[in-house]
Design a protein around this motif. Sequence first.
Motif, short mmCIF file in Angstrom:
data_model
loop_
_atom_site.label_atom_id
_atom_site.label_comp_id
_atom_site.label_asym_id
_atom_site.label_seq_id
_atom_site.Cartn_x
_atom_site.Cartn_y
_atom_site.Cartn_z
N GLU A 172 0.83 -1.20 0.00
CA GLU A 172 0.00 0.00 0.00
C GLU A 172 0.86 1.25 0.00
O GLU A 172 0.54 2.24 -0.66
N ALA A 173 1.99 1.19 0.75
CA ALA A 173 2.92 2.33 0.74
C ALA A 173 3.58 2.47 -0.63
O ALA A 173 3.75 3.59 -1.15
N LEU A 174 3.93 1.35 -1.25
CA LEU A 174 4.56 1.40 -2.58
C LEU A 174 3.61 1.95 -3.63
O LEU A 174 4.04 2.59 -4.60
N ASP A 175 2.31 1.72 -3.43
CA ASP A 175 1.32 2.24 -4.38
C ASP A 175 1.35 3.76 -4.47
O ASP A 175 1.08 4.35 -5.52
N THR A 176 1.66 4.40 -3.35
CA THR A 176 1.63 5.87 -3.31
C THR A 176 2.69 6.49 -4.21
O THR A 176 2.56 7.65 -4.61
N CYS A 177 3.74 5.74 -4.52
CA CYS A 177 4.77 6.29 -5.40
C CYS A 177 4.80 5.59 -6.76
O CYS A 177 5.78 5.68 -7.50
N GLY A 178 3.70 4.89 -7.07
CA GLY A 178 3.56 4.27 -8.38
C GLY A 178 4.49 3.11 -8.65
O GLY A 178 4.88 2.86 -9.80
#
Length: 323
Positions: free
Chosen positions: A112-118
């Motif tokens: 989910e954290a990685l999603d924030t930076c694409g």
Amino acid sequence: MTEPLLQVVNLCQHFPAKAGRTVYAVNDISFTIKRGSTVGLVGESGSGKTTAGRSLLRLVEPTSGQIHFDGVDLLALSRKEMNRWRQKMQIIFQDPYSSLNPRMKVSDIIGEALDTCGYPKGEKRAARIEELLMRVGLQPEHATRYPHEFSGGQRQRIGIARAIAVEPDFIVADEPVSALDVSVQAQILNLLSELQQSLGLTLLFIAHDLSVVEYLCDEVIVMYLGRIMEQGPCHEVYRHPRHPYTQALLSAAPVPDPTHKKPRIVLKGDIPSPIDPPSGCVFRTRCQYATEACARELPSAHTLDNGHVVHCLHHALIPSSPR
């Protein structure tokens, strides 16, 4: 001279209360944090430490003041613009139990954290998650488990992995070891220190344990009832505390040698309500050096040697009490 990574100027955080009253959680605080350093923010419960940390990241919107991060005024950014900057600024929460979604697997929590930076999905993401888990002392197979299958220390490691996943420059560590056993605390502190060195992180470490701050931090900021009492390099503030509140905190800190006796400064009464703080110096109601002037005047910052700053009208008359 290198520009500080974070510069906070006259930050205030006030909350509305019942009957039209106001909670003065953080009141007019200013400080800077150098790039690559670890700064401790200490004080007893109710001093405004956590609120200050969350205000820096705009997890709660500050009432007023300025927050400059890497030369950018964060309070001038729109919510959409701020979201892009959150990749550079992360937080490690105090409670490792409530800060992780119990319905999500570890891989999804970090993902989910990685999603924030694409970050792309697939094998590359899975490899990144495994790398992060190993970086914080866990195993790749832990990615498929749920939070309830881990101990408190392991959960905090997951929280740390989530925080460093997006490669931030600055992390607010909000009392990350206070809910853990003493033996586990040392492991987490060593992990944070290693990550700070290897990743070049800048840390704001919020704590109430003075010995932990002395071990981990380069500088310390002492807060009381929403205001800064004293700040400066750790070795200077700990060896020569000049504010009565700092002296009282240090006198109460336990020492590992049972034969070592030191004078104890006992503060009378409880910390006042942030809804109705004392006039002038907010510490005056519990201070043995308080005078009538302390009720009338708000103490300004007095710079001593080596970047040591104290907010006290009578600092020149108060003896430095070496430990």
